[in-house]
Design a protein around this motif. Structure first.
Motif, PDB file in Angstrom:
ATOM      1  N   SER A  92      10.485   9.447   1.136  1.00 48.72           N
ATOM      2  CA  SER A  92      11.496   8.383   1.067  1.00 48.72           C
ATOM      3  C   SER A  92      12.910   8.908   0.914  1.00 48.72           C
ATOM      4  O   SER A  92      13.860   8.123   0.969  1.00 48.72           O
ATOM      5  N   ILE A  93      13.090  10.208   0.724  1.00 50.07           N
ATOM      6  CA  ILE A  93      14.429  10.740   0.425  1.00 50.07           C
ATOM      7  C   ILE A  93      15.296  10.778   1.668  1.00 50.07           C
ATOM      8  O   ILE A  93      16.428  10.255   1.689  1.00 50.07           O
ATOM      9  N   PHE A  94      14.813  11.406   2.735  1.00 49.20           N
ATOM     10  CA  PHE A  94      15.648  11.621   3.918  1.00 49.20           C
ATOM     11  C   PHE A  94      16.104  10.324   4.583  1.00 49.20           C
ATOM     12  O   PHE A  94      17.279  10.217   4.964  1.00 49.20           O
ATOM     13  N   SER A 147       0.846  -1.191   0.000  1.00 47.58           N
ATOM     14  CA  SER A 147       0.000   0.000   0.000  1.00 47.58           C
ATOM     15  C   SER A 147       0.886   1.248   0.000  1.00 47.58           C
ATOM     16  O   SER A 147       1.774   1.404   0.837  1.00 47.58           O
ATOM     17  N   ASP A 148       0.636   2.162  -0.950  1.00 45.04           N
ATOM     18  CA  ASP A 148       1.429   3.392  -1.034  1.00 45.04           C
ATOM     19  C   ASP A 148       1.289   4.275   0.209  1.00 45.04           C
ATOM     20  O   ASP A 148       2.292   4.799   0.721  1.00 45.04           O
ATOM     21  N   PRO A 149       0.080   4.495   0.739  1.00 43.09           N
ATOM     22  CA  PRO A 149      -0.012   5.324   1.962  1.00 43.09           C
ATOM     23  C   PRO A 149       0.752   4.723   3.140  1.00 43.09           C
ATOM     24  O   PRO A 149       1.413   5.445   3.896  1.00 43.09           O
ATOM     25  N   VAL A 150       0.677   3.402   3.324  1.00 41.93           N
ATOM     26  CA  VAL A 150       1.396   2.766   4.432  1.00 41.93           C
ATOM     27  C   VAL A 150       2.901   2.894   4.229  1.00 41.93           C
ATOM     28  O   VAL A 150       3.653   3.200   5.158  1.00 41.93           O
ATOM     29  N   SER A 151       3.365   2.672   3.009  1.00 41.67           N
ATOM     30  CA  SER A 151       4.794   2.799   2.731  1.00 41.67           C
ATOM     31  C   SER A 151       5.271   4.234   2.962  1.00 41.67           C
ATOM     32  O   SER A 151       6.332   4.467   3.553  1.00 41.67           O
ATOM     33  N   ARG A 152       4.483   5.192   2.528  1.00 35.75           N
ATOM     34  CA  ARG A 152       4.887   6.588   2.711  1.00 35.75           C
ATOM     35  C   ARG A 152       4.952   6.962   4.176  1.00 35.75           C
ATOM     36  O   ARG A 152       5.918   7.606   4.630  1.00 35.75           O
ATOM     37  N   ILE A 153       3.949   6.572   4.954  1.00 37.03           N
ATOM     38  CA  ILE A 153       3.953   6.955   6.367  1.00 37.03           C
ATOM     39  C   ILE A 153       5.043   6.224   7.128  1.00 37.03           C
ATOM     40  O   ILE A 153       5.578   6.745   8.126  1.00 37.03           O
ATOM     41  N   ALA A 154       5.437   5.031   6.677  1.00 38.21           N
ATOM     42  CA  ALA A 154       6.556   4.335   7.312  1.00 38.21           C
ATOM     43  C   ALA A 154       7.860   5.064   7.029  1.00 38.21           C
ATOM     44  O   ALA A 154       8.719   5.202   7.919  1.00 38.21           O
ATOM     45  N   PHE A 155       8.051   5.525   5.787  1.00 37.74           N
ATOM     46  CA  PHE A 155       9.236   6.344   5.477  1.00 37.74           C
ATOM     47  C   PHE A 155       9.265   7.595   6.348  1.00 37.74           C
ATOM     48  O   PHE A 155      10.322   7.988   6.864  1.00 37.74           O
ATOM     49  N   GLU A 156       8.131   8.263   6.501  1.00 38.04           N
ATOM     50  CA  GLU A 156       8.076   9.463   7.333  1.00 38.04           C
ATOM     51  C   GLU A 156       8.406   9.156   8.791  1.00 38.04           C
ATOM     52  O   GLU A 156       9.092   9.946   9.461  1.00 38.04           O
ATOM     53  N   GLY A 187      12.073   8.664   9.108  1.00 41.03           N
ATOM     54  CA  GLY A 187      12.706   9.976   8.994  1.00 41.03           C
ATOM     55  C   GLY A 187      12.555  10.809  10.255  1.00 41.03           C
ATOM     56  O   GLY A 187      13.471  11.548  10.623  1.00 41.03           O
ATOM     57  N   ARG A 188      11.406  10.702  10.932  1.00 43.84           N
ATOM     58  CA  ARG A 188      11.239  11.423  12.208  1.00 43.84           C
ATOM     59  C   ARG A 188      12.209  10.919  13.259  1.00 43.84           C
ATOM     60  O   ARG A 188      12.744  11.699  14.046  1.00 43.84           O
ATOM     61  N   LEU A 189      12.450   9.623  13.285  1.00 48.33           N
ATOM     62  CA  LEU A 189      13.410   9.078  14.250  1.00 48.33           C
ATOM     63  C   LEU A 189      14.802   9.639  13.986  1.00 48.33           C
ATOM     64  O   LEU A 189      15.501  10.061  14.921  1.00 48.33           O
ATOM     65  N   PHE A 190      15.225   9.668  12.728  1.00 43.42           N
ATOM     66  CA  PHE A 190      16.540  10.213  12.398  1.00 43.42           C
ATOM     67  C   PHE A 190      16.619  11.703  12.712  1.00 43.42           C
ATOM     68  O   PHE A 190      17.631  12.194  13.232  1.00 43.42           O
ATOM     69  N   LEU A 191      15.564  12.428  12.405  1.00 52.18           N
ATOM     70  CA  LEU A 191      15.562  13.864  12.642  1.00 52.18           C
ATOM     71  C   LEU A 191      15.518  14.186  14.130  1.00 52.18           C
ATOM     72  O   LEU A 191      16.158  15.144  14.593  1.00 52.18           O
ATOM     73  N   GLU A 192      14.797  13.375  14.885  1.00 50.51           N
ATOM     74  CA  GLU A 192      14.699  13.614  16.327  1.00 50.51           C
ATOM     75  C   GLU A 192      16.035  13.366  17.018  1.00 50.51           C
ATOM     76  O   GLU A 192      16.320  13.965  18.061  1.00 50.51           O
ATOM     77  N   PHE A 193      16.852  12.500  16.452  1.00 50.31           N
ATOM     78  CA  PHE A 193      18.158  12.220  17.062  1.00 50.31           C
ATOM     79  C   PHE A 193      19.052  13.457  17.076  1.00 50.31           C
ATOM     80  O   PHE A 193      19.868  13.624  17.984  1.00 50.31           O
ATOM     81  N   SER A 194      18.893  14.330  16.113  1.00 52.37           N
ATOM     82  CA  SER A 194      19.757  15.511  16.020  1.00 52.37           C
ATOM     83  C   SER A 194      19.070  16.804  16.434  1.00 52.37           C
ATOM     84  O   SER A 194      19.733  17.721  16.916  1.00 52.37           O
ATOM     85  N   THR A 195      17.744  16.897  16.268  1.00 48.33           N
ATOM     86  CA  THR A 195      17.065  18.161  16.538  1.00 48.33           C
ATOM     87  C   THR A 195      16.105  18.118  17.715  1.00 48.33           C
ATOM     88  O   THR A 195      15.865  19.142  18.340  1.00 48.33           O
TER      89      THR A 195
END
Length: 1156
Positions: free
Chosen positions: A251-253, A177-186, A189-197
């Motif tokens: 999916s980029i970050f 499912s595209d929506p599930v895949s997209r929200i999993a990428f997000e 990405g939040r986990l990676f972003l939260e580690f630094s910010t």
């Protein structure tokens, strides 16, 4: 309004889903209008959330409770309703229920996750895409927050569950499912972003106790996801290609962050940290992390993203460009990886299709400018300056200018060092390349201009030059700053004089700034003159150009020749300097460092002679009667010119003769006050002595110091100048941008892996309960000065033998504290407190102003808790309600709590010093600001200490003091308080001291504090070391009278917080009484001594002969002559005794050093 709310409650109690949804929409409208809907929220919890309802009604009800504040009982109803919805047949209802998990407060979240972990795991692997989408979105926002990390620190079982959920979320990135895949990428990405910010944690208002365990736990999660994404990168890239353009951005970050973390060895650092802290270390095969594989993997990611630079979606182009730039500086990166994204970003700017992100575009380009080729960097300077000029946000504009100036300096230094090493010179790589644009050159040459951009550019460029004069930071790992720092190190490796080559170009290019008329603003010109004085002092321009036979290098000779020519040009530019204030400062810069001996004596009568021009302008400024110059700065200008005249006349005989006439005229004029006349008299005496003894002219020449004493540090409370306020604002912006760029703060990961101690000492908890209370309560607080918040952490321990089913914690506020939602008090409901089992709770409040405040804690516990029963009898029968959509069976539950027992705990007081932050400034700036602080308070304190003598204070190798002097033992705690120690003077001969501190309140008010101490012998002397009493005079000055009023209201509390209860307040009456008792005791002792001494007869004086020598005719004692001097006063005698003691101690110190 009551009738409207009553009708809404009636609609919510109905069994009709349409009517319920309409009622909920109406309530949300009232909530958006700012009305209190807490009464309806309670009905929504009971009628919608805790009861069966449609998915739409559930979502609207959850939106409703996000808009209001719920009590602890209502949150229990919500949690019970969510648990029931996990087993509801309709998965859409379950999806609506799980969306509220991120809104559950921290004090209830841990228990809920523990109880419902199985149901949450089942939702992640559920077949319904809507449910899986909802749970992945909720967990992605929830699990990365600080409060969840804090819960995992204390619960190993919860840590394992969260790690499992992250792994399941990672697998959802490959979901069909595209929506599930997209929200999993997000979510990843939040986990990676939260580690630094830690952006999500700040938005949620969490306050995590900074610990290495929490950092290790988060690092373990990031390592697991980075490894998963890196190993599955080909599959993930293939999956992302079939997503829509809007979904592809998510999916980029994650791909870029994982690739960069692996390539830069950050994964290994995080794995090491997490392994040392007890988190499971995953198998890390060194063969899988070879450099070749890293480069190939990153090349695949770049090739995957590069085609998306040419799509029509501006947001996607920006996202791809920024992430590609972060990959361009990894080991093995190519310049093409940076040039293509920067070209795409500049194209976005030209097309004006991403106006909302103009600042972001400029920041991304200037931050990665050093990754380009040197010629491409120089070619972009002109365009970037025009882009920066149009930015609206001042902080972004200053950051971009600082980046451009640093890059220009690095290019210039790199090119010069390359030429020095025999390489081909590069064209247009000097500092003048910044000013190639015609508009920039026109602004620089213009005298009157309304634009502030030219001042910002000159200030940033000069401050960047000053950063080159100090050692550059060492970069442990590769990053965005590694290349530019490497270029700067490469350019300055030849010696300490290398940075002056670029600085000399800066002062040459920016020379027209001394002619500017900036409507009273002087910060940019002050920066320029300060750099000029520094260069003149380094090259010693007073002695002229050095010769090769003196050991000067060709580069030094060329630099000194250019600097001498620049000084001559500045002398000629004095005619074009617009303001008297700036003219006095230019003359100061020239007076100390101009080569007067190199002037041609045959041109002494030439009006174009530099000395004649300087003296002529000194006359113009000293006799200037312009009203604009006499308002605030005439006194400073005259003082500067008098000192400059002293420097000029002391170094040159002709200058002394010319200035003698000027000073005589000024001294006899009505423009000179008594201080100026006295200063002129001293200077003229020096000139007279030098002219009489030309070989001893060094007596009057103080020599060049390289100091530029002018500054705009003036507070608005004393000087109501708009120009001074603009100067202060510009200085703060420039200093902040340059400091963040040149000396960036190290991340927690870098500090943890480098072995440095970055954590503060844990706060000391305070006990709030009594010794015989059934519950033990202790608390400590954490503060956030940026967000002006305070978090009180409570630990409640059940000391009884029975289990307390429920305990209510109520927190009231006193003073300037406020809850975020505006409620008068905070309530936390704790469930099932087992005996001797500590339970943690916290509450966060805001601090609105500098004021004494406290938090009052009260516990209500229910020892006779009767459990949960049914209202309508114990048979379990519920009432049946008819509705348009069928029949619904409802049961109303209530809790039989019994009578509560109220435990009133002590109030938790917030120390006033916690509302201050250190304010770092130099002693010169401190003593300039100190007299301008209007509010002042003085009070006296005292403490006792044991004297250990002066020998313990002297160490070999210099006149040093130990870490903490015995006389300063009572002020030892000040080192850990939020004050900046400006300077300290210790008078060892009399055991006295003077210490200066500076701080700022959270709200920008400046606070200065001076402590004066003098020691006296105590009356009660022990058999051991001599005990002495230090009497301290505390002087506090502030820019706001409210700060001084709050401190003076309770001085002893302020001293206790300041010195950790080491100093007690002493009134003036006590000090005077102690001094009187001391004098009385001394007089009594002196009277006893005089009574015991035998009377001495007065010797007879020989009036006939005054010669008392042994040999006749040889006088050994001079005859007394009549004098008009009075006998010395007690103050004079004390001063002479102090001087004698200082000389005696210095002689003793020299003898000790000679022995050592």
């Amino acid at each position: 309004m009551d009738q409207v709310f009553a009708s809404i409650k009636a609609e919510l109690a109905s069994n009709d889903g349409v009517r319920q949804s309409q009622a909920l929409l109406l309530v949300l409208q009232h909530a958006a209008a700012g009305k209190d809907i807490s009464s309806i929220a309670s009905a929504a919890c009971d009628e919608i959330i805790a009861s069966p309802a449609s998915a739409l009604c559930k979502k609207l009800a959850f939106d409703l409770i996000r808009c209001t504040r719920l009590t602890g009982e209502q949150w229990e109803v919500v949690c019970r309703g969510i648990q029931n919805d996990f087993e509801f047949p309709d998965s859409d209802v379950t999806a609506a229920a799980v969306s509220i998990l991120s809104a559950i407060p921290s004090w209830r979240l841990g228990k809920f996750i523990t109880d419902c972990s199985k149901e949450i795991s089942n939702c992640i692997v559920h077949d319904n895409p809507n449910l899986r989408y909802a749970i992945v979105e909720t967990l992605g926002c929830l699990l990365a927050r600080d409060d969840v990390v804090n819960l995992c620190v204390t619960s190993a079982a919860l840590l394992d569950r969260v790690a499992t959920w992250w792994r399941q979320i990672g697998e959802c990135m490959l979901h069909p499912s595209d929506p599930v895949s997209r929200i999993a990428f997000e979510s990843v990405g939040r986990l990676f972003l939260e580690f630094s910010t830690k952006k999500l944690s700040r938005l949620a208002g969490d306050k995590l106790v900074p610990s290495e365990d929490s950092l290790a736990i988060r690092a373990g999660w990031v390592v697991a996801m980075c490894r998963f994404v890196w190993e599955k990168r080909d599959t993930l890239m293939a999956r992302s290609k079939v997503l829509t353009i809007e979904s592809f951005r998510a999916s980029i970050f994650p791909l870029v962050f994982s690739a960069k973390a692996v390539a830069t060895r950050m994964v290994e650092d995080m794995q090491k940290l997490s392994g040392l802290r007890g988190t499971p270390r995953m198998a890390l095969e060194e063969s899988g992390f070879r450099n070749a594989e890293h480069i190939l993997g990153i090349s695949d990611v770049v090739s995957h993203l590069m085609p998306y630079l040419f799509v029509l979606d501006p947001a996607l182009v920006y996202e791809v460009s920024v992430n590609l730039l972060s990959l361009a500086d990894v080991p093995g990166g190519k310049p093409e990886w940076a040039s293509a994204p920067i070209t795409a970003l500049l194209t976005l700017w030209d097309r004006q299709e991403f106006n909302a992100g103009r600042e972001s575009i400029v920041r991304a380009v200037v931050k990665n400018l050093q990754l380009l080729d040197l010629h491409l960097q120089v070619s972009l300077f002109k365009r970037l300056l025009l882009m920066v000029r149009n930015l609206r946000v001042e902080a972004d504009r200053m950051h971009a200018l600082a980046c451009i100036c640093r890059t220009a300096l690095s290019v210039d230094l790199f090119a010069k060092e390359s030429v020095r090493r025999g390489q081909k010179p590069l064209q247009n790589t000097n500092i003048a390349a910044l000013f190639e644009d015609a508009k920039i050159r026109e602004d620089l040459a213009s005298i009157n201009s309304e634009s502030l951009f030219r001042e910002e550019l000159v200030a940033c460029l000069v401050e960047s030059c000053f950063q080159l004069s100090v050692p550059l930071p060492r970069m442990k790992t590769t990053g965005p700053e590694s290349r530019v720092i490497g270029a700067l190190n490469y350019g300055t490796v030849s010696g300490a004089m290398s940075w002056t080559q670029s600085a000399l170009e800066v002062v040459e290019v920016c020379r027209p700034c001394v002619k500017w008329d900036c409507q009273g603003r002087t910060y940019a010109m002050d920066c320029y003159l300060k750099l000029l004085v520094r260069l003149c002092h380094i090259y010693d321009t007073v002695g002229g150009v050095k010769k090769s036979k003196d050991g000067a290098s060709p580069e030094q000779i060329l630099a000194e020749t250019r600097l001498q020519a620049l000084l001559m040009q500045l002398v000629k530019d004095l005619n074009e300097v617009t303001t008297a204030r700036l003219k006095a400062r230019v003359i100061w810069a020239l007076a100390e460092h101009f080569d007067l001996e190199g002037l041609d004596p045959l041109l002494a009568d030439d009006p174009e002679d530099p000395l004649n021009i300087i003296v002529d302008h000194i006359h113009k400024v000293m006799f200037n009667i312009d009203s604009t110059a006499t308002v605030t700065n005439r006194l400073q200008d005259v003082q500067a010119l008098l000192v400059s005249s002293e420097h000029l006349g002391s170094r040159n005989l002709r200058a002394g003769q010319m200035l003698t006439r000027e000073l005589e005229d000024f001294r006899n004029s009505a423009l000179a006050d008594s201080v100026n006349k006295h200063q002129c008299r001293l200077i003229l005496q020096k000139f007279k002595y030098i002219s009489k003894y030309p070989d001893s002219k060094w007596v009057g020449n103080s020599g060049a110091t390289g100091d530029y004493p002018f500054t705009h540090h003036k507070l608005s409370v004393q000087y109501f100048e708009a120009s001074a306020a603009q100067d202060r604002k510009l200085e703060d912006l420039v200093h902040t941008a340059v400091q963040e760029l040149w000396r960036p703060a190290q991340s927690e990961l870098t500090l943890a892996t480098s072995g440095m101690t970055y954590l503060k000492a844990p706060p000391t908890p305070i006990t709030l309960s009594g010794s015989s209370d059934p519950c033990y309560v202790e608390a400590y607080h954490l503060i956030d000065s940026h967000e002006k918040r305070l978090t009180l952490h409570l630990k409640i321990l059940n000391l009884t033998e029975q289990e307390l089913k429920r305990v209510d914690v109520r927190v009231g506020l006193s003073g300037a504290l406020r809850f975020m939602d505006g409620s008068p008090q905070g309530v936390r409901q704790l469930q099932q407190l087992h005996s001797q089992d500590p339970v943690l709770s916290s509450v966060t409040v805001g601090v609105s102003r500098f004021e004494r405040c406290s938090l009052c804690v009260q516990l209500l516990y229910y020892p006779f808790f009767g459990g949960v029963g049914l209202v309508n009898g114990e048979d379990g029968e519920g009432r049946v309600e008819d509705g348009s959509q069928g029949v619904r069976l409802r049961k109303n539950y209530t809790s039989e709590y019994g009578e509560p027992v109220v435990l009133r705990c002590g109030s938790y007081r917030l120390p006033l010093i916690e509302l201050l932050v250190p304010y770092a400034l130099s002693p010169v700036e401190f003593f300039r600001i100190w007299p301008s602080l209007p509010a002042i308070a003085e009070f006296t304190g005292a403490y006792t200490y044991e004297s250990v003598g002066l020998k313990a204070a002297t160490v070999s190798g210099g006149y040093m003091e130990p870490a903490v002097l015995p006389i300063l033992s009572g002020l030892r705690a000040l080192s850990s308080k939020p004050f900046h120690k400006v300077c300290s003077h210790v008078l060892r001969t009399v055991a006295g001291f003077q210490i200066c501190y500076a701080a700022k309140s959270w709200y920008g008010d400046l606070v200065g504090m001076m402590i004066f101490g003098a020691s006296e012998v105590s009356g009660d002397v022990d058999l051991g070391e001599e005990t002495k009493t230090m009497v301290c005079k505390f002087v506090v000055r502030a820019s706001s009278g409210k700060i001084v009023d709050e401190i003076s209201a309770d001085v002893q509390t302020w001293l206790d917080d300041l010195t950790d209860n080491a100093v007690r307040e002493v009134s003036e009456e006590e000090v005077e009484a102690a001094a009187a008792d001391k004098i009385k005791r001394l007089l009594e002792i002196l009277a006893v001594i005089r009574a015991k001494l035998p009377p001495q007869s007065e010797p007879e004086l020989d009036t006939d002969s005054e010669d008392d020598s042994l040999l006749p005719g040889l006088e050994t004692k001079p005859k007394k002559k009549p004098t008009t001097l009075f006998l010395p006063s007690p103050e004079d005698m004390e001063h002479q005794a102090l001087q004698s003691a200082v000389l005696h101690e210095w002689q003793t110190f020299r003898l000790q050093q000679a022995v050592n």
